[in-house]
Scaffold this active site. Sequence first.
Site, PDB file in Angstrom:
ATOM      1  N   GLY A  12      23.539 -42.716 -66.407  1.00 29.51           N
ATOM      2  CA  GLY A  12      24.271 -41.177 -66.227  1.00 29.51           C
ATOM      3  C   GLY A  12      23.397 -40.170 -66.000  1.00 29.51           C
ATOM      4  NE  ARG A  81      28.231 -57.867 -66.950  1.00 32.42           N
ATOM      5  CZ  ARG A  81      28.717 -58.608 -67.673  1.00 32.42           C
ATOM      6  NH1 ARG A  81      28.985 -59.731 -68.033  1.00 32.42           N
ATOM      7  NH2 ARG A  81      30.129 -58.237 -68.235  1.00 32.42           N
ATOM      8  CG  ASP A 117      18.573 -49.672 -72.270  1.00 35.81           C
ATOM      9  OD1 ASP A 117      19.328 -48.771 -71.464  1.00 35.81           O
ATOM     10  OD2 ASP A 117      19.263 -50.221 -72.695  1.00 35.81           O
ATOM     11  CB  THR A 139      17.939 -42.208 -71.538  1.00 38.15           C
ATOM     12  OG1 THR A 139      18.969 -41.371 -72.066  1.00 38.15           O
ATOM     13  CG2 THR A 139      17.171 -42.290 -72.281  1.00 38.15           C
ATOM     14  CG  ASP A 141      20.923 -41.112 -75.064  1.00 41.22           C
ATOM     15  OD1 ASP A 141      21.799 -39.824 -75.424  1.00 41.22           O
ATOM     16  OD2 ASP A 141      22.213 -42.359 -74.598  1.00 41.22           O
ATOM     17  CG  ASP A 143      18.148 -45.344 -75.787  1.00 39.84           C
ATOM     18  OD1 ASP A 143      17.528 -44.904 -74.546  1.00 39.84           O
ATOM     19  OD2 ASP A 143      18.894 -45.460 -75.536  1.00 39.84           O
ATOM     20  NE  ARG A 185      24.845 -45.093 -74.231  1.00 38.85           N
ATOM     21  CZ  ARG A 185      26.271 -45.732 -74.087  1.00 38.85           C
ATOM     22  NH1 ARG A 185      26.736 -46.342 -75.287  1.00 38.85           N
ATOM     23  NH2 ARG A 185      27.115 -45.313 -73.444  1.00 38.85           N
TER      24      ARG A 185
END
Length: 362
Positions: A12, A81, A117, A139, A141, A143, A185
């Site tokens: 983001g 992925r 992360d 971030t 967040d 975190d 989050r």
Amino acid sequence: MIQTIAILNGGGDCPGLNGVIRGVVRAAVLQRNWRVLGIEDGFDGLVDRPRYRDLDLACVQGILPRGGTILGTSNRGNPFRYPVKVDGKVCLQDVSERVLNNFRQLGAQALIAVGGDGTLKIARRLNDMGMPVVGVPKTIDNDLRGTDVTFGYNTAVSIVTEALDRLQTTAESHHRVMVLEVMGRDAGWIALESGIAGSADVILIPEIPFDLEKVCRHIVRRRSAGNRATIVVVAEGAFPVGGHKVVQATAEETFGLERLGGIGHYVADAFERVHGLETRVVVLGHVQRGGSPTHFDRILASRFGVKAVDLIDRGQFGEMVVLKGREVVAMPIEDAVCTQNRVDPKGNLVWTAEQLGIMMGR
Ligand code: F6P
């Protein structure tokens, strides 16, 4: 011998990203005469024919106060992925070799990967495969374990605090309960710090599963004691004792991270339906990530950008820049992304909140 470096940001967006880009370009061009390539839309920009542009000094002029990122970003571009459509169905493929080859085609000797992360884990794996990478943590967040704080977080907390100041006056006028749902989050940092700064009465965070009955009783008691309004800050990842996070879309559905949201309405429903407390819900959402970074985030972003270039100069690949106390230093990406930085329910911040009379849901 370094002549050209590349930079991308993944995940983001976040206030301060442009400050990192500017810091990288200025330190690389002005001090080292290196060329800087800006890769568009995170690792997505390396999956097919590389999408990038030359970043010279003119490109980064005036971008320090601007939110978002001039490079664009994506939170679905995990090369290990990667969602690909096969026979009309989306399946996840490992396209990391393609990304590595495309990077080599650019002629850059190193990559600066700016991200949370998820992006940093990808960067570390690509570094192990032979792409020389330096990381920059990002971030709202806050975190990420390796750094004392990430840029973007200070801006997000400032925005939420301002929103709380505004909600106080309208809540008091109408004798209402105001619930403010905020991002973060699985970490409660934004809720906790903005809640303290914005004089919230109740703060609910993921690290302390809340007892809804106790929260309701607390609000009713406040009412009886003559308090006209109650401000509740709830982190999007908060959940009741024995319950679950409220998820809008699972990781499988998004081909990336699960999308949280809805806990604000869940608690408000209980306040109104069970206890007859007139309640309104505000979901601040992406307002927390938008707009101009605070001076703190501009400085931290600039320091991170400049230090990332220094790490490349020193050949410290596989490492990332972090803030430790007052210094910006380096640490292995691997060590920084192994666990999350979450609020300690027994820590000083939660203790301070409770000493102030803020109800933490327990
Ligand atoms: O990680 C930053 C963050 O803003 C979280 O706080 C939030 O849960 C998520 O991103 C929202 O992501 P998106 O922009 O994909 O909706």
